[in-house]
Design a protein around this motif. Structure first.
Motif, PDB file in Angstrom:
ATOM      1  N   LEU A  90       0.985  -1.038  -0.108  1.00  0.00           N
ATOM      2  CA  LEU A  90       0.036   0.125  -0.001  1.00  0.00           C
ATOM      3  C   LEU A  90       0.957   1.139  -0.126  1.00  0.00           C
ATOM      4  N   LEU A  91       0.717   2.005  -1.114  1.00  0.00           N
ATOM      5  CA  LEU A  91       1.735   3.088  -1.252  1.00  0.00           C
ATOM      6  C   LEU A  91       0.836   4.462  -1.274  1.00  0.00           C
ATOM      7  N   HIS A  92       1.253   5.191  -0.289  1.00  0.00           N
ATOM      8  CA  HIS A  92       0.768   6.607   0.034  1.00  0.00           C
ATOM      9  C   HIS A  92      -0.683   6.691  -0.020  1.00  0.00           C
ATOM     10  N   SER A  93      -1.541   7.072  -1.182  1.00  0.00           N
ATOM     11  CA  SER A  93      -2.990   7.109  -1.003  1.00  0.00           C
ATOM     12  C   SER A  93      -3.597   5.766  -1.050  1.00  0.00           C
ATOM     13  N   GLY A  94      -2.793   4.708  -1.253  1.00  0.00           N
ATOM     14  CA  GLY A  94      -3.291   3.231  -1.059  1.00  0.00           C
ATOM     15  C   GLY A  94      -3.578   2.648   0.238  1.00  0.00           C
ATOM     16  N   LEU A 185       4.146   2.224   2.863  1.00  0.00           N
ATOM     17  CA  LEU A 185       4.886   3.368   2.732  1.00  0.00           C
ATOM     18  C   LEU A 185       3.934   4.677   2.558  1.00  0.00           C
ATOM     19  N   THR A 186       3.865   5.531   3.581  1.00  0.00           N
ATOM     20  CA  THR A 186       3.103   6.801   3.376  1.00  0.00           C
ATOM     21  C   THR A 186       3.563   7.809   2.383  1.00  0.00           C
ATOM     22  N   PRO A 187       4.885   7.982   2.300  1.00  0.00           N
ATOM     23  CA  PRO A 187       5.308   9.173   1.141  1.00  0.00           C
ATOM     24  C   PRO A 187       5.060   8.668  -0.061  1.00  0.00           C
ATOM     25  N   GLY A 188       4.846   9.593  -0.996  1.00  0.00           N
ATOM     26  CA  GLY A 188       4.708   9.542  -2.623  1.00  0.00           C
ATOM     27  C   GLY A 188       3.694  10.216  -2.966  1.00  0.00           C
TER      28      GLY A 188
END
Length: 209
Positions: A90-94, A185-188
């Motif tokens: 799950l990346l950023h807005s995921g 990961l929350t950045p992106g």
């Protein structure tokens, strides 16, 4: 050959920059499929892949729109995918704007609460040594600072972000779900962040792990 599938792009996060970043990161031993519409994903055969990346939030439109795109069927397919020993990334807005009482929230171990209205200069650093943080050193990016609500007893944090104005926030975590693995990961929020050498190393490490 690792088989990867990604669903990217939403109202606030254009699919173009996410697709460009993932294509740029692709390796010769990866088979990468990128989709920008939920209907393009073969949910029935999701376990044919090794990793499923979500880089799209749960709403159909803007924040004021109460409609979610994800259904109970799709959430169950993600759970089945992990039960087959696969990997969810799950990346950023995921990790944002999914139903807080839904299965995906229980799978992820946390959800997005808020971020400041303006991007912040963030000092990002690992909080533990592990295979998926190997070779990652402290780095600075300008990005949205996500603040999360987490199930602390269910996750293992490995990355933090700190801004001068808002202090520290969790920026990455790992957990096991059934026989699979979940990474967050929350950045992106923009291409410059995903082009950062340390962000690229983190993403590659997670995929290879």
């Amino acid at each position: 050959m690792k088989k990867l599938v990604a669903l990217v792009g939403d109202y606030y996060h254009p699919a173009d920059y996410l697709s460009k970043a993932l294509t740029m990161l692709s390796q010769p031993d990866w088979q990468l499929e990128i989709y920008t519409r939920v209907t393009e994903v073969d949910w029935k055969h999701l376990p044919d892949y090794d990793l499923f990346m979500l880089a799209t939030w749960g709403k159909v439109g803007p924040e004021s729109d109460g409609e979610y795109w994800i259904t109970d069927y799709q959430q169950q397919k993600i759970a089945d995918f992990l039960a087959a020993g696969k990997k969810l990334f799950l990346l950023h807005s995921g990790i944002a704007s999914y139903p807080r009482t839904g299965l995906l929230r229980r799978i992820s171990g946390g959800h997005f609460v808020k971020h400041p209205s303006e991007e912040q200069e963030l000092r990002v650093y690992k909080t533990m040594e592990t295979e998926f943080t190997a070779g990652v050193s402290e780095f600075v990016i300008k990005d949205e600072q996500y603040f999360m609500e987490i199930s602390a007893d269910q996750i293992t944090p490995f990355l933090a972000a700190e801004s001068e104005k808002y202090g520290e926030s969790i920026a990455g975590w790992f957990r096991e779900y059934k026989s699979g693995q979940v990474f967050v990961l929350t950045p992106g929020h923009n291409l410059a962040v995903l082009e950062n050498e340390m962000m690229q190393r983190l993403i590659k490490n997670i995929i290879k792990y």
